[in-house]
Design an enzyme around this catalytic site. Sequence first.
Site, PDB file in Angstrom:
ATOM      1  N   ASN A   6      77.155  45.263  22.193  1.00 43.68           N
ATOM      2  CA  ASN A   6      77.650  43.982  21.683  1.00 43.68           C
ATOM      3  C   ASN A   6      78.912  43.564  22.413  1.00 43.68           C
ATOM      4  O   ASN A   6      79.727  44.395  22.801  1.00 43.68           O
ATOM      5  CB  ASN A   6      77.885  44.051  20.168  1.00 43.68           C
ATOM      6  CG  ASN A   6      79.306  44.413  19.795  1.00 43.68           C
ATOM      7  OD1 ASN A   6      80.193  43.554  19.758  1.00 43.68           O
ATOM      8  ND2 ASN A   6      79.533  45.703  19.537  1.00 43.68           N
ATOM      9  N   PHE A  20      84.874  39.318  17.926  1.00 46.54           N
ATOM     10  CA  PHE A  20      85.543  39.032  16.657  1.00 46.54           C
ATOM     11  C   PHE A  20      85.241  37.610  16.153  1.00 46.54           C
ATOM     12  O   PHE A  20      86.155  36.867  15.753  1.00 46.54           O
ATOM     13  CB  PHE A  20      87.063  39.206  16.766  1.00 46.54           C
ATOM     14  CG  PHE A  20      87.548  40.606  16.980  1.00 46.54           C
ATOM     15  CD1 PHE A  20      86.728  41.703  16.796  1.00 46.54           C
ATOM     16  CD2 PHE A  20      88.876  40.834  17.365  1.00 46.54           C
ATOM     17  CE1 PHE A  20      87.199  42.997  16.987  1.00 46.54           C
ATOM     18  CE2 PHE A  20      89.363  42.115  17.547  1.00 46.54           C
ATOM     19  CZ  PHE A  20      88.523  43.199  17.368  1.00 46.54           C
ATOM     20  N   SER A  80      88.421  47.429  20.053  1.00 48.89           N
ATOM     21  CA  SER A  80      87.227  46.712  20.489  1.00 48.89           C
ATOM     22  C   SER A  80      87.352  46.400  21.977  1.00 48.89           C
ATOM     23  O   SER A  80      88.413  45.974  22.438  1.00 48.89           O
ATOM     24  CB  SER A  80      87.065  45.406  19.704  1.00 48.89           C
ATOM     25  OG  SER A  80      86.068  44.584  20.311  1.00 48.89           O
ATOM     26  N   ASN A 137      85.897  43.929  23.405  1.00 45.07           N
ATOM     27  CA  ASN A 137      85.397  42.569  23.606  1.00 45.07           C
ATOM     28  C   ASN A 137      86.441  41.470  23.455  1.00 45.07           C
ATOM     29  O   ASN A 137      86.118  40.291  23.526  1.00 45.07           O
ATOM     30  CB  ASN A 137      84.235  42.311  22.640  1.00 45.07           C
ATOM     31  CG  ASN A 137      83.099  43.287  22.873  1.00 45.07           C
ATOM     32  OD1 ASN A 137      82.742  43.562  24.012  1.00 45.07           O
ATOM     33  ND2 ASN A 137      82.561  43.846  21.798  1.00 45.07           N
TER      34      ASN A 137
END
Length: 349
Positions: A123, A127, A192, A194
Amino acid sequence: MAHPLYTALFRTVFVRMDPESAHHHAARAIELAGRFAPTRALMAATFGRTGRTGAPGSLELFGRHLSSPLGAAAGFDKEARMVRGLTALGFSHVEIGTVTAHAQPGNEPPRLWRRVGERALVNRMGFNNSGSAAVAARLARLRRTRWGAAAVVGVNIGKTKATPPEHAAQDYALSASALARYADYLVVNVSSPNTPGLRDLQAVDSLRPILEAAQLAADASARRRVPVLVKIAPDLSDDDVRAVCDLVAELDLAGVVATNTTIDHDFGPGGLSGPPVRARALEVVRIVRGELGPERVVIGVGGISAPEDAVALLDAGADLVQAYTAFIYSGPAWPGAMARALNRRASTD
């Protein structure tokens, strides 16, 4: 531990759907079924069946009773819409989020991919959420219900993408202030892959002001000492894991969530979750417990598919374990079956 009917449905229907669309359909079904008492009771009786509080396998943490060690990891219920449904399915607690101070759409789709051969997910969601104020209002409504008040809910908070790193502490504090009064515990997510630059905040010099600000804001908002944990990446070196643990002890925080997704893969951009993360997650949990000692909380996350995976993390020192990816691949009967297996194991120890 997947039910044969769900396996057939997954292979013939879900794998043909865009992964994010399939998630939204499943999430809506869980949300709706959890909203109404008859359907919620039916889910609990059919799938959950985790037993009563005080039964073998149940435990107490954060001042709350949990029916088993198994919870839903952050990322599945980003908006606090599925808490009642997920607990009815057998999860003892739900960690919602990641929630940012301000609403944001996340990264451009496509941003979620299945790796069916590995039973894994990649993924790069970024957020996506409606922001701390909107999620706080939803949690307030949840907590006003009997079932919602009884649920054990953690809230995972992250940095708004548009916030520059030098203002990260204020950003986390804003989220903590809005959400802490509704949370059994807060998790500061700096791991994270990302959000550009987010993982750089795991460096101790950058992390200290964030954790200090989040704890102060949470305590002031909730008018109590709120358990605050930090979630770390499996890609940290062992020495960096130890450095974060030293900071957790120095600041007297509640503990550590280990681990987030990994960027150590060849499947393109984004974080990989599922069985490929299992071995490193186990190593990190073992290091964290060794550094923190017995008095702080360790939540183990990464690659749990079967009871023996969860048991390995618990034996390595985790107090609780969480899962997400296996739930996608194994279906609605999986959390209850896992919880019962863990509780049977506890009853024979």
